[in-house]
Design an enzyme around this catalytic site. Structure first.
Site, PDB file in Angstrom:
ATOM      1  CE1 TYR A 105      -3.712   2.495   0.750  1.00  8.01           C
ATOM      2  CE2 TYR A 105      -2.309   3.297   2.523  1.00  8.01           C
ATOM      3  CZ  TYR A 105      -3.415   3.444   1.709  1.00  8.01           C
ATOM      4  OH  TYR A 105      -4.221   4.537   1.853  1.00  8.01           O
ATOM      5  CG  ASP A 129       5.989   3.424   0.535  1.00  9.42           C
ATOM      6  OD1 ASP A 129       6.364   4.043   1.552  1.00  9.42           O
ATOM      7  OD2 ASP A 129       4.796   3.285   0.226  1.00  9.42           O
ATOM      8  CE  LYS A 164       2.766   4.959   8.132  1.00  8.10           C
ATOM      9  NZ  LYS A 164       1.375   5.165   8.474  1.00  8.10           N
TER      10      LYS A 164
HETATM   11  N1  HOZ Z   1      -3.498   3.290   6.045  1.00  4.05           N
HETATM   12  C1  HOZ Z   1      -2.907   3.473   7.316  1.00  4.05           C
HETATM   13  C2  HOZ Z   1      -2.508   2.159   7.889  1.00  4.05           C
HETATM   14  N2  HOZ Z   1      -1.636   1.384   7.099  1.00  4.05           N
HETATM   15  C3  HOZ Z   1      -3.779   4.294   8.255  1.00  4.05           C
HETATM   16  C4  HOZ Z   1      -5.038   3.644   8.654  1.00  4.05           C
HETATM   17  C5  HOZ Z   1      -5.957   4.573   9.473  1.00  4.05           C
HETATM   18  O1  HOZ Z   1      -5.508   5.583  10.008  1.00  4.05           O
HETATM   19  O2  HOZ Z   1      -7.137   4.260   9.530  1.00  4.05           O
END
Ligand code: HOZ
Length: 428
Positions: free
Chosen positions: A144, A239, A267
């Protein structure tokens, strides 16, 4: 545990915010619960609106490597706040943070700050396309890279958690150039490179996948990927939004000894404030506007509060022994969990890279998204709910990693293992 305030807030939120949340996974739909509304956090603990405390292994999905409210970060933020919150103009703080990133990550000669990981990956892909004059790129099933149109193909995280095949609103033409192949599958990579190598601008990868649960690269895979990219004139994008400054100070590229052409961060470099960054080879980064023609911009990019929090965080990470200590704590936790599962006779597949951890309810090894999807998701839901009842706050999806911070002391870790052990025995 009383959760009346969270319940009432969720009801209100659902009238005002889609699904009651500002990012899908946190709605907790995959684990059959309602989300907790958080009022504060401190060290390794997080507290909901009703005052219940939990040991936190989400850590804001990765940034909180020092734990919550670390004094150095709080002080740096207070100092920056006194001076102003946003200028939309360059500051010394940005230069300092850029320098720290460049010094930490040898493949990064120049870096551009943005506001999220999504912006970082989106911009890196644009740069790769602009620099190579090619349109296609390769990604991996279950990785992702944020919610950019072309990167949502076979994505992990919320897309996997909610089993979304593809998002309405993304025109087919936008994804026609995205080639998604299985992670850790070298023959699949060789095949796509052999067939389409001359049309591929870049390969983008989470060098340690953290959005399909935690899946580490198999030995030699990243090295082979680097070699194939070189053979075909394809740029390699790491990434490192999750892994950067997490699995080692210099990220996964330091850990595995690989030099990507471009890297994406987020992050941790924002110390808990909204930040992303992308950087890499000088000849590539020089093509970004205004130095070059490839456009990318942002009103809040390099925001002074975010820069101050990021700088304070990175300075703490440079303390001698920081990563060794974090590694020991993470090892203690994962070993304890694996042992508890074994004693209970419950099959699990565990993985750890530094302080990123994964636990699949599976009796097979997990090296890919296909493997991860064969986990027992029903069992994960029960585990999640019962851990929450015992005061342990995990990511509400089998397809997310969990994070240990420097604030997780042995007491918190042992309490987590004990809670898990009790639950494992009931889950068999
Ligand atoms: N997509 C992020 C986790 N891999 C954030 C998920 C969230 O804050 O709901």
């Amino acid at each position: 545990m009383v959760k009346n305030k969270s319940k009432a807030l969720f009801e209100r939120a659902q009238q005002l915010i889609p699904g009651g949340v500002n990012s899908p996974v946190r709605a907790c739909r995959a684990v059959g619960t309602d989300p907790l509304f958080i009022s504060r956090a401190d060290g390794c603990r997080i507290y909901d609106a009703d005052g219940n405390g939990y040991i936190d292994y989400i850590g804001s999905w990765g940034p909180m490597i020092l734990g919550h409210r670390h004094p150095a970060v709080v002080e740096a933020l207070a100092r920056a706040l006194e001076l102003g919150t946003s200028y939309g103009a360059p500051t010394e703080l940005e230069v300092e943070l850029a320098q720290m990133v460049v010094e930490a990550v040898p493949s990064v000669e120049m870096v551009r700050m943005v506001n999220s990981g999504t912006e970082a990956t989106m911009s890196a892909i644009r740069l790769a396309r602009g620099a190579t004059g090619r349109d296609m790129f390769v990604k991996f099933d279950g990785c992702y890279h944020g919610h950019t149109d072309s990167l949502l193909v076979s994505a992990g995280s919320g897309v996997a958690t909610l089993a979304i095949a593809g998002s309405p609103g993304v025109p087919q033409a936008f994804v026609d150039h995205t080639l998604s192949i299985p992670y850790n599958d070298l023959p699949a990579l060789e095949k796509v490179m052999a067939e389409k190598g001359t049309r591929i601008a870049a390969v983008i990868i989470e060098p340690v996948a953290g959005n399909m649960g935690l899946v580490a690269p198999v030995e030699g895979y990243l090295q082979a990927l680097r070699k194939l990219c070189d053979q075909h004139g394809v740029l390699l994008i790491f990434d490192e939004v999750m892994t950067g400054f997490r699995v080692a100070y210099g990220g996964a590229q330091e850990l595995y000894g690989i030099k990507p052409d471009l890297s994406c961060f987020g992050k941790i470099i924002g110390g808990g404030l909204p930040v992303g960054a992308y950087g890499g080879r000088r000849d590539l980064m020089s093509q970004i506007a205004p130095q070059g023609p490839i456009y990318q911009a942002g009103t809040l990019s390099g925001n002074p509060l975010a820069m101050a929090a990021g700088l304070a965080t990175l300075k703490e990470l440079r303390q001698p022994g920081f990563y060794e200590k974090l590694d020991q704590a993470s090892d203690r936790l994962l070993r304890g969990l694996a042992q508890a599962a074994q004693q209970a006779g419950l099959p699990v597949a565990t993985a750890r890279v530094g302080s990123m951890l994964g636990l699949f309810f599976a009796s097979h090894p997990v090296h890919s998204f296909a493997d991860a999807k064969r986990s027992n998701l029903g069992r994960f839901s029960k585990y999640y709910q019962q851990m929450l009842d015992r005061g342990v706050y995990l990511a509400p999806s089998q397809f997310e990693a969990f994070f240990v911070s420097a604030a997780h002391d042995p007491n918190a870790i042992d309490a987590t293992i004990q809670a898990a052990g009790e639950i494992f025995r009931k889950l068999v």
